[in-house]
Design an enzyme around this catalytic site. Structure first.
Site: not given
Ligand code: NAP
Ligand code: MG
Length: 462
Positions: A170, A279, A369
């Protein structure tokens, strides 16, 4: 942009169960470029059944044959490299040159590494009076984000297939076209029907159905820590294997003996690359107070140079989120020395390359973040202070250390609570394990460590 209006399941493109679609938008000009079906739990179930049916045969074929299929997959990705780069550029917005070298280039290297590993890995070993078999875990549910759309797919699918697992993917709703292209490549490479299946759709619908499906044996997820926690909880309740690659807030520690200009310039480039949507980006730059003012000036100048070259962020929501963080940083006392929250262009989800100075470790922008082209610069007093700041977040994905000699940098790196550290600007290594300490995740991707995530052992005693 051409798109399939179905799901790739059991080796064929089939109509989706429901009528809903996802509009794919080019973030550089905000135009809808294609639509793809939004899958439901029914599509996920069909895909998981196909993966389950294909599993015994794929698990049983000799690893050398799986290696040959993965080598064929790598070759198809090489042949279609330009198309991959163009697709990533229109749906993610990254500049074409970056799409070619990184978004297309890295997954080709990773696919090749798993073709090699499938051929050479010892799937059987002798331990005393035992033979230990390394067997595939089973059906994998892979859920991927949009920031490195092909890399994150290949970093899960290639080791899973090398191990003998079958997969249902997905992908992120923002980048489904790259995922469809990957499914075409799998088909062209002659990978047997049902070994890889694709269900496009929304996270809370198709993603959740995949994570919760009782016939999925392992869930591998990359994305936000918030969603990762939910997936971990669902997997834990079902005693399923889970791999989580989550957020980061990595520190770039510049020790006083380092080449300051080089460390700052490489540090700024690291954060601005992919519009800050990495990230493992070094979003906190830590500089000794004696060199602090000079470093801030260098960083502001380096960021200003990125103004024309940087791509947009992925969507309007991310733009609003990133700009909200810039405003919050200023409100909490940070000093804006480059960029800012305003729109640099009339069209597209662009954010100006931004540098926030005088950031303190407790500020929101130093802890959360941001996932945009925003660098925070923090002063430190001494090495112990630098270490406290570097380790002082819930994350631990990556980082960097710069020093006059490698040994000094390595000594500092050993004390960092993080999964990866680049020493004096060391290069990305697609064979080195990648993954997080603390809330940056569970498990490792890439190389041998990435392969063993998809294996379980069976010990035979003699
Ligand atoms: P996200 O929501 O965690 O998305 C990652 C993947 O999980 C996507 O495929 C997403 O589908 C799916 N998903 C969402 N909700 C789900 C659920 N309840 N169950 C199962 N799957 C689900 O991340 P995002 O919304 O794209 O980005 C939000 C923030 O996450 C970013 O600002 C950034 O801080 C962080 N992020 C981190 C990484 C990383 O590499 N560590 C990557 C991307 C984002 P949809 O695409 O439909 O949402
Ligand atoms: Mg989301």
């Amino acid at each position: 942009m051409k798109a399939h209006d179905g799901m790739y399941i059991g080796g064929a493109w089939r109509p989706a169960a429901g009528p809903d679609v996802i509009e794919v938008v080019n973030p550089a000009d905000e135009q809808v470029i294609a639509t793809v079906p939004a899958g439901t739990a029914e599509d996920v179930d069909t895909a998981v059944r196909a993966a389950r049916a294909a599993f015994p045969a794929w698990a049983a074929i000799p690893p050398a044959e799986r290696a040959a299929r993965l080598a064929a997959l790598r070759d198809v990705l090489v042949a279609r490299k330009e198309e991959i780069a163009e697709t990533v550029t229109v749906e993610l917005g990254s500049p074409l040159a970056f799409s070619q070298t990184v978004h297309a280039g890295v997954p080709i290297a990773v696919a090749g590494s798993y073709a090699d590993l499938a051929a050479t890995y010892a799937f059987e070993e002798r331990v005393g009076n035992s033979t230990v078999l390394h067997e595939p875990v089973g059906v994998v549910g892979a859920i991927t984000p949009w920031n490195y759309p092909l890399h994150q797919i290949v970093a899960k699918v290639a080791p899973a297939l090398a191990a003998g697992c079958t997969v249902v993917l997905k992908p992120a709703e923002d980048t489904p076209l790259t995922a469809q292209l990957f499914a075409e490549a799998v088909h062209e490479a002659g990978i047997p029907d049902g070994v890889f299946n694709l269900v496009t759709g929304l996270g809370p619908v198709a993603g959740q159905a995949l994570a919760e499906h009782p016939d999925v044996d392992l869930v591998s997820f990359t994305g936000s820590t918030a969603v990762g926690k939910r997936i971990g909880a669902v997997a834990g309740a079902a005693v399923k294997r889970v791999a989580l690659e989550l957020g980061g807030k990595s520190a770039n520690v510049i020790l006083p003996s380092a080449d300051l200009a080089k460390a700052v310039n490489v540090g700024v480039a690291n954060v601005m690359s992919n519009s800050g949507q990495t990230c493992s980006a070094w979003t906190r730059m830590l500089v000794h107070r004696d060199q602090y003012d000079e470093a801030v000036q260098l960083a502001a100048a380096a960021a200003a140079k990125y103004g024309e070259r940087i791509g947009p962020v992925v969507n309007a929501r991310q733009r609003a989120r990133v700009c909200g963080y810039i405003e919050k940083g200023v409100a909490e006392g940070a000093r804006l020395v480059a960029g800012g929250p305003g729109s640099p262009r009339e069209q597209g989800y662009f954010v100006s390359p931004t540098v926030l100075a005088d950031v303190t470790p407790d500020m929101t922008v130093a802890q959360e973040e941001i996932f945009g082209p925003v660098l925070c610069v923090l002063p430190y007093e001494d090495e112990e202070d630098a270490l406290r700041i570097a380790n002082g977040t819930v994350y631990g994905l990556a980082g960097a250390v710069w020093a006059g000699d490698e040994a000094e940098a390595v000594a500092f790196a050993r004390r960092m609570d993080t999964g990866q550290v680049d020493i004096n600007g060391g290069r990305f290594n697609p064979l080195a394990p990648f993954g997080g300490y603390k809330q940056s995740g569970v498990g490792r991707e890439l190389g041998t460590h990435g392969l063993t995530e998809y294996l379980q052992t069976k010990s035979l005693q003699f």
